[in-house]
Design a protein around this motif. Structure first.
Motif, PDB file in Angstrom:
ATOM      1  N   UNK A  58       0.849  -1.305  -0.122  1.00 54.79           N
ATOM      2  CA  UNK A  58       0.054  -0.002   0.058  1.00 54.79           C
ATOM      3  C   UNK A  58       0.914   1.214   0.045  1.00 54.79           C
ATOM      4  N   UNK A  59       1.929   1.279   0.644  1.00 53.11           N
ATOM      5  CA  UNK A  59       2.785   2.355   0.536  1.00 53.11           C
ATOM      6  C   UNK A  59       3.406   2.662  -0.801  1.00 53.11           C
ATOM      7  N   UNK A  60       3.845   1.666  -1.589  1.00 54.83           N
ATOM      8  CA  UNK A  60       4.298   1.825  -2.916  1.00 54.83           C
ATOM      9  C   UNK A  60       3.210   2.370  -3.645  1.00 54.83           C
ATOM     10  N   UNK A  61       1.820   1.720  -3.648  1.00 57.04           N
ATOM     11  CA  UNK A  61       0.704   2.344  -4.113  1.00 57.04           C
ATOM     12  C   UNK A  61       0.538   3.686  -4.225  1.00 57.04           C
ATOM     13  N   UNK A  62       0.733   4.354  -2.675  1.00 53.53           N
ATOM     14  CA  UNK A  62       0.672   5.934  -2.475  1.00 53.53           C
ATOM     15  C   UNK A  62       1.913   6.525  -3.228  1.00 53.53           C
ATOM     16  N   UNK A  63       3.059   5.987  -3.096  1.00 55.04           N
ATOM     17  CA  UNK A  63       4.122   6.697  -3.789  1.00 55.04           C
ATOM     18  C   UNK A  63       4.050   6.720  -5.253  1.00 55.04           C
ATOM     19  N   UNK A  64       3.579   5.673  -5.938  1.00 55.23           N
ATOM     20  CA  UNK A  64       3.133   5.818  -7.241  1.00 55.23           C
ATOM     21  C   UNK A  64       2.325   6.824  -7.764  1.00 55.23           C
ATOM     22  N   UNK A  65       1.640   7.589  -6.782  1.00 53.93           N
ATOM     23  CA  UNK A  65       0.883   8.809  -7.065  1.00 53.93           C
ATOM     24  C   UNK A  65       1.641  10.277  -7.134  1.00 53.93           C
ATOM     25  N   UNK A  66       2.987  10.154  -6.229  1.00 56.31           N
ATOM     26  CA  UNK A  66       3.616  11.185  -6.181  1.00 56.31           C
ATOM     27  C   UNK A  66       3.979  11.760  -7.682  1.00 56.31           C
ATOM     28  N   UNK A  67       4.074  13.070  -7.728  1.00 55.29           N
ATOM     29  CA  UNK A  67       4.465  13.561  -9.282  1.00 55.29           C
ATOM     30  C   UNK A  67       5.927  13.692  -9.423  1.00 55.29           C
TER      31      UNK A  67
END
Length: 96
Positions: A58-67
């Motif tokens: 889930x952390x990688x999923x969130x980081x994937x949305x980082x510009x």
């Protein structure tokens, strides 16, 4: 708990173009209760995020949305750790 180490992959002039959107991303992470602490590395080669997540996915999923990630401005290294000691100020992190 994770230490997220960001390393810039582009010149600072390009990083700075995406900085406002990256800060908005960080604010969303704080509002979600995932990000606990963040800041730039010295010298300015990237940044650090202290994150609370149950697992890496889930952390990688969130980081994937980082510009920064979307635009290829930074790469990420995740270091998982289990905190066992803390100052009185950070003790609530151990109790959670």
């Amino acid at each position: 708990m994770f230490l997220v180490v960001l390393t810039y992959t582009q010149p600072l002039a390009i990083v700075d173009l995406h900085l406002p959107a990256h800060r908005a991303f960080l604010e969303r992470g704080y509002e979600a209760g995932v990000f606990l602490l963040s800041g730039r590395r010295e010298p300015r080669e990237g940044g650090i995020i202290l994150a609370s997540a149950s697992s890496e996915a889930p952390l990688r999923e969130l980081l994937a949305t980082d510009p920064f990630q979307i635009h290829g401005v930074a790469r990420y290294t995740l270091i998982r750790f289990t905190p066992t000691m803390a100052s009185a100020l950070l003790q609530p992190l151990l109790d959670a």
